[in-house]
Design a protein around this motif. Structure first.
Motif, mmCIF file in Angstrom:
data_model
loop_
_atom_site.group_PDB
_atom_site.id
_atom_site.type_symbol
_atom_site.label_atom_id
_atom_site.label_comp_id
_atom_site.label_asym_id
_atom_site.label_seq_id
_atom_site.Cartn_x
_atom_site.Cartn_y
_atom_site.Cartn_z
ATOM 1 N N ALA A 101 0.826 -1.206 0.000
ATOM 2 C CA ALA A 101 0.000 0.000 0.000
ATOM 3 C C ALA A 101 0.864 1.261 0.000
ATOM 4 C CB ALA A 101 -0.931 -0.003 1.215
ATOM 5 N N LEU A 102 1.946 1.236 0.755
ATOM 6 C CA LEU A 102 2.866 2.387 0.753
ATOM 7 C C LEU A 102 3.445 2.597 -0.636
ATOM 8 C CD1 LEU A 102 4.583 4.583 2.071
ATOM 9 C CD2 LEU A 102 6.221 2.793 2.745
ATOM 10 N N MET A 103 3.871 1.512 -1.291
ATOM 11 C CA MET A 103 4.415 1.636 -2.638
ATOM 12 C C MET A 103 3.357 2.168 -3.616
ATOM 13 S SD MET A 103 7.558 0.757 -2.302
ATOM 14 C CE MET A 103 7.475 1.379 -0.613
ATOM 15 N N ASN A 104 2.123 1.709 -3.450
ATOM 16 C CA ASN A 104 1.050 2.179 -4.328
ATOM 17 C C ASN A 104 0.772 3.653 -4.118
ATOM 18 O OD1 ASN A 104 0.478 -0.126 -5.827
ATOM 19 N ND2 ASN A 104 -0.919 -0.961 -4.287
ATOM 20 N N GLU A 105 0.780 4.089 -2.880
ATOM 21 C CA GLU A 105 0.549 5.516 -2.625
ATOM 22 C C GLU A 105 1.694 6.349 -3.184
ATOM 23 O OE1 GLU A 105 -1.764 7.849 0.699
ATOM 24 O OE2 GLU A 105 0.056 6.962 1.538
ATOM 25 N N LEU A 106 2.908 5.853 -3.034
ATOM 26 C CA LEU A 106 4.057 6.554 -3.613
ATOM 27 C C LEU A 106 3.933 6.620 -5.132
ATOM 28 C CD1 LEU A 106 6.995 5.045 -1.522
ATOM 29 C CD2 LEU A 106 5.986 7.327 -1.300
ATOM 30 N N ALA A 107 3.467 5.533 -5.753
ATOM 31 C CA ALA A 107 3.302 5.518 -7.209
ATOM 32 C C ALA A 107 2.301 6.570 -7.665
ATOM 33 C CB ALA A 107 2.856 4.127 -7.664
ATOM 34 N N ILE A 108 1.228 6.743 -6.900
ATOM 35 C CA ILE A 108 0.222 7.761 -7.230
ATOM 36 C C ILE A 108 0.844 9.152 -7.112
ATOM 37 C CG2 ILE A 108 -1.966 8.795 -6.507
ATOM 38 C CD1 ILE A 108 -2.809 5.961 -5.578
ATOM 39 N N ILE A 109 1.573 9.383 -6.037
ATOM 40 C CA ILE A 109 2.210 10.697 -5.819
ATOM 41 C C ILE A 109 3.212 10.982 -6.934
ATOM 42 C CG2 ILE A 109 3.750 12.008 -4.304
ATOM 43 C CD1 ILE A 109 2.475 10.443 -1.942
ATOM 44 N N PHE A 110 4.072 10.007 -7.225
ATOM 45 C CA PHE A 110 5.103 10.228 -8.241
ATOM 46 C C PHE A 110 4.500 10.386 -9.633
ATOM 47 C CE2 PHE A 110 8.072 7.706 -5.265
ATOM 48 C CZ PHE A 110 8.423 8.871 -4.590
ATOM 49 N N ASP A 111 3.369 9.727 -9.879
ATOM 50 C CA ASP A 111 2.696 9.913 -11.166
ATOM 51 C C ASP A 111 2.255 11.358 -11.336
ATOM 52 O OD1 ASP A 111 1.422 8.600 -13.606
ATOM 53 O OD2 ASP A 111 -0.319 9.561 -12.694
ATOM 54 N N HIS A 112 1.719 11.933 -10.271
ATOM 55 C CA HIS A 112 1.307 13.345 -10.320
ATOM 56 C C HIS A 112 2.512 14.274 -10.480
ATOM 57 C CE1 HIS A 112 -2.922 12.714 -9.656
ATOM 58 N NE2 HIS A 112 -2.729 12.093 -8.517
ATOM 59 N N LEU A 113 3.658 13.844 -9.955
ATOM 60 C CA LEU A 113 4.868 14.681 -10.044
ATOM 61 C C LEU A 113 5.644 14.446 -11.331
ATOM 62 C CD1 LEU A 113 6.214 14.330 -6.374
ATOM 63 C CD2 LEU A 113 5.061 16.303 -7.388
ATOM 64 N N GLY A 114 5.215 13.443 -12.128
ATOM 65 C CA GLY A 114 5.915 13.152 -13.370
ATOM 66 C C GLY A 114 7.243 12.444 -13.157
ATOM 67 N N ILE A 115 7.331 11.680 -12.066
ATOM 68 C CA ILE A 115 8.562 10.935 -11.748
ATOM 69 C C ILE A 115 8.294 9.447 -11.925
ATOM 70 C CG2 ILE A 115 10.290 10.455 -9.966
ATOM 71 C CD1 ILE A 115 9.487 13.084 -8.632
ATOM 72 N N ASP A 116 9.264 8.722 -12.471
ATOM 73 C CA ASP A 116 9.107 7.290 -12.671
ATOM 74 C C ASP A 116 9.336 6.551 -11.350
ATOM 75 O OD1 ASP A 116 10.326 4.457 -13.378
ATOM 76 O OD2 ASP A 116 9.124 5.097 -15.091
ATOM 77 N N THR A 117 8.328 5.860 -10.878
ATOM 78 C CA THR A 117 8.398 5.183 -9.588
ATOM 79 C C THR A 117 9.493 4.123 -9.553
ATOM 80 O OG1 THR A 117 6.022 5.512 -9.286
ATOM 81 C CG2 THR A 117 7.076 3.897 -7.857
ATOM 82 N N SER A 118 9.619 3.355 -10.628
ATOM 83 C CA SER A 118 10.625 2.291 -10.662
ATOM 84 C C SER A 118 12.032 2.849 -10.506
ATOM 85 C CB SER A 118 10.530 1.509 -11.970
ATOM 86 O OG SER A 118 9.318 0.809 -12.045
ATOM 87 N N GLU A 119 12.273 4.000 -11.110
ATOM 88 C CA GLU A 119 13.596 4.614 -11.000
ATOM 89 C C GLU A 119 13.846 5.100 -9.576
ATOM 90 O OE1 GLU A 119 13.923 7.566 -14.016
ATOM 91 O OE2 GLU A 119 13.696 6.137 -15.669
ATOM 92 N N VAL A 120 12.808 5.610 -8.937
ATOM 93 C CA VAL A 120 12.945 6.051 -7.545
ATOM 94 C C VAL A 120 13.258 4.862 -6.647
ATOM 95 C CG1 VAL A 120 11.752 7.088 -5.565
ATOM 96 C CG2 VAL A 120 11.393 8.014 -7.861
ATOM 97 N N LEU A 121 12.521 3.768 -6.834
ATOM 98 C CA LEU A 121 12.727 2.582 -5.992
ATOM 99 C C LEU A 121 14.096 1.959 -6.225
ATOM 100 C CD1 LEU A 121 9.209 0.869 -6.206
ATOM 101 C CD2 LEU A 121 10.139 2.281 -4.367
ATOM 102 N N ALA A 122 14.574 2.005 -7.476
ATOM 103 C CA ALA A 122 15.907 1.481 -7.770
ATOM 104 C C ALA A 122 16.975 2.285 -7.045
ATOM 105 C CB ALA A 122 16.149 1.479 -9.275
ATOM 106 N N ALA A 123 16.807 3.593 -7.024
ATOM 107 C CA ALA A 123 17.780 4.450 -6.334
ATOM 108 C C ALA A 123 17.728 4.230 -4.823
ATOM 109 C CB ALA A 123 17.502 5.917 -6.666
#
Length: 425
Positions: A214-236
């Motif tokens: 659920a935390l990852m899903n909420e982060l994905a929603i936030i990053f989608d609005h910010l135009g950031i790729d979630t997978s790249e954030v999680l990799a970093a």
């Protein structure tokens, strides 16, 4: 030596029966006669066990409950779903208890493996066993609880190489249960201090995982609005040694998407209203709608008419490389797209077409018969779809151009073909 019976031969019960069946003769009981008939033919239509696996076992498959009367160590492994109000549905467990109780003999031990809320074994199941058998628990028969840890589709973490939590109503019962499971579980057993502790341990295992997703899903929603790729954030972030490796996605099936409601139900029954657990559930239950609306936005950005747009959905089962359709959240994406007037076609490399029709009213179209689509949703990354690669996915699009929604990040973003727009969680 105890004579062992397994009640319920699904994803959990069959591997348990097979493990014991390699060591001692086992009675495998299920009310589903089709399931019994196919197993007698050496076929496990769930795909969890091969014909060779079953050939190595000594299991008497039966739908005759009277065969349980010859057994004195009975393991109950039936489903524990939730109803439409997201409350525990104990009907399968109660019916199984009635069946076992009607055949119970003195000295027998009944061990429950089904996921339940703390207290279920002693407060719900034991009274049924006593009523049906006319015997007294603790005097004439005994009970225990050993939570299942089977992960469908996982050929690495199997029944015999996962530590088995066991519990019993008293020390003598616990010792027998531990020794019996110890015959086949190579990873060893962990003796819980009580049945309620073992029940609670099981239900929080999946609750913890549900909350992390659920935390990852909420982060994905936030990053989608910010135009950031979630997978790249999680990799970093994943380069830090103690960052947990969870990813966003749909949470369905009969464990992670269900078990937390058992705990919250029990909590509310004693006057406590859980907040964090239910918040996680709300987020995960909303992801199908989020994915669908994100696709609609992409169609609009590409000047596609929404109403009448054609979308192909790859995969309907609740997770990759399994046949199980129960509580699949892919249906949330499909229903939301249809709300927009989009024409949705669904295919699945493993699911049974008749079951899909019965469960969701959905006809499954074979991959080779799919019409060209404006967008493709890779909802479940079965190996068959991984094998398609970008070229195979692109071929499903009209004129090889359009939108691809990759729910589980199956595709390599760096190799996205020209003319294709990739959106992913």
């Amino acid at each position: 030596m105890r004579k062992i019976a397994i009640v319920g031969l699904g994803y959990v019960g069959l591997p348990v029966a097979a493990a014991f069946g390699e060591v001692v003769p086992v009675v495998g009981f299920d009310v589903n006669r089709h399931r019994i008939e196919t197993l007698q033919q050496g076929i496990d239509y769930t795909g969890e066990m091969s014909a060779a696996d079953l050939e190595r076992t000594n299991i008497e498959y039966t739908a005759d409950p009277t065969r349980l009367s010859s057994c004195d160590f009975i393991i109950v492994a039936v489903p524990t779903p939730i109803d439409q109000a997201k409350k525990p549905d104990l009907v399968p467990l109660m019916k199984a208890s009635e069946t076992v109780g009607s055949q119970l003999t003195k000295g027998a031990i009944v061990v429950y493996e089904s996921t339940v809320y703390p207290g279920t074994t002693e407060e719900v199941c034991v009274p049924i066993l006593e009523r049906m058998s006319g015997l007294t628990c603790g005097k004439d028969f005994f009970v225990g609880y050993s939570p299942e840890r089977i992960n469908p589709g996982d050929q690495e973490h199997t029944f015999t190489n996962i530590v088995k939590v066991v519990s019993g109503m008293n020390e003598d019962t616990l010792s027998i249960i531990a020794d019996t499971y110890g015959m086949v579980v190579q990873a060893g057993v962990y003796r819980a201090s009580s049945i309620k502790v073992a029940e609670a341990a099981k239900v929080i295992e999946n609750t913890q995982r549900d909350l992390n997703i659920a935390l990852m899903n909420e982060l994905a929603i936030i990053f989608d609005h910010l135009g950031i790729d979630t997978s790249e954030v999680l990799a970093a972030a994943g380069t830090k040694w103690n960052f947990l490796k969870f990813t966003p996605g749909l949470v369905g099936g009969h464990c992670i998407g269900v078990d937390p409601y058992y705990l919250t139900y029990k909590a509310e029954s004693i006057g406590y209203h859980p907040q964090v657990i239910l918040a996680g559930r709300r987020i995960n239950d909303s992801m199908g709608k989020f994915i669908a609306t994100s696709l609609v936005k992409q169609l609009a950005l590409h000047n596609k008419l929404i109403q009448g747009a054609r979308v192909t959905v790859l995969g309907l089962t609740f997770k990759e490389n399994v046949t199980d359709l129960r509580n699949s959240r892919v249906i949330d994406i499909i229903e939301e797209l249809r709300e927009f007037g989009i024409v949705v076609t669904v295919t699945d490399a493993l699911a049974d077409a008749q079951e899909a029709e019965h469960e969701y009213g959905l006809p499954l179209v074979p991959l080779e018969k799919l019409a060209p689509a404006d967008a493709v949703v890779v909802a479940v990354p079965h190996q068959a779809y991984r094998d398609l690669g970008w070229a195979g996915i692109q071929d499903l699009l009209d004129a090889k151009t359009g939108i691809v929604v990759d729910v589980k990040n199956m595709l390599d973003q760096s190799k996205c073909p020209d003319g294709v727009t990739l959106w992913r969680l």
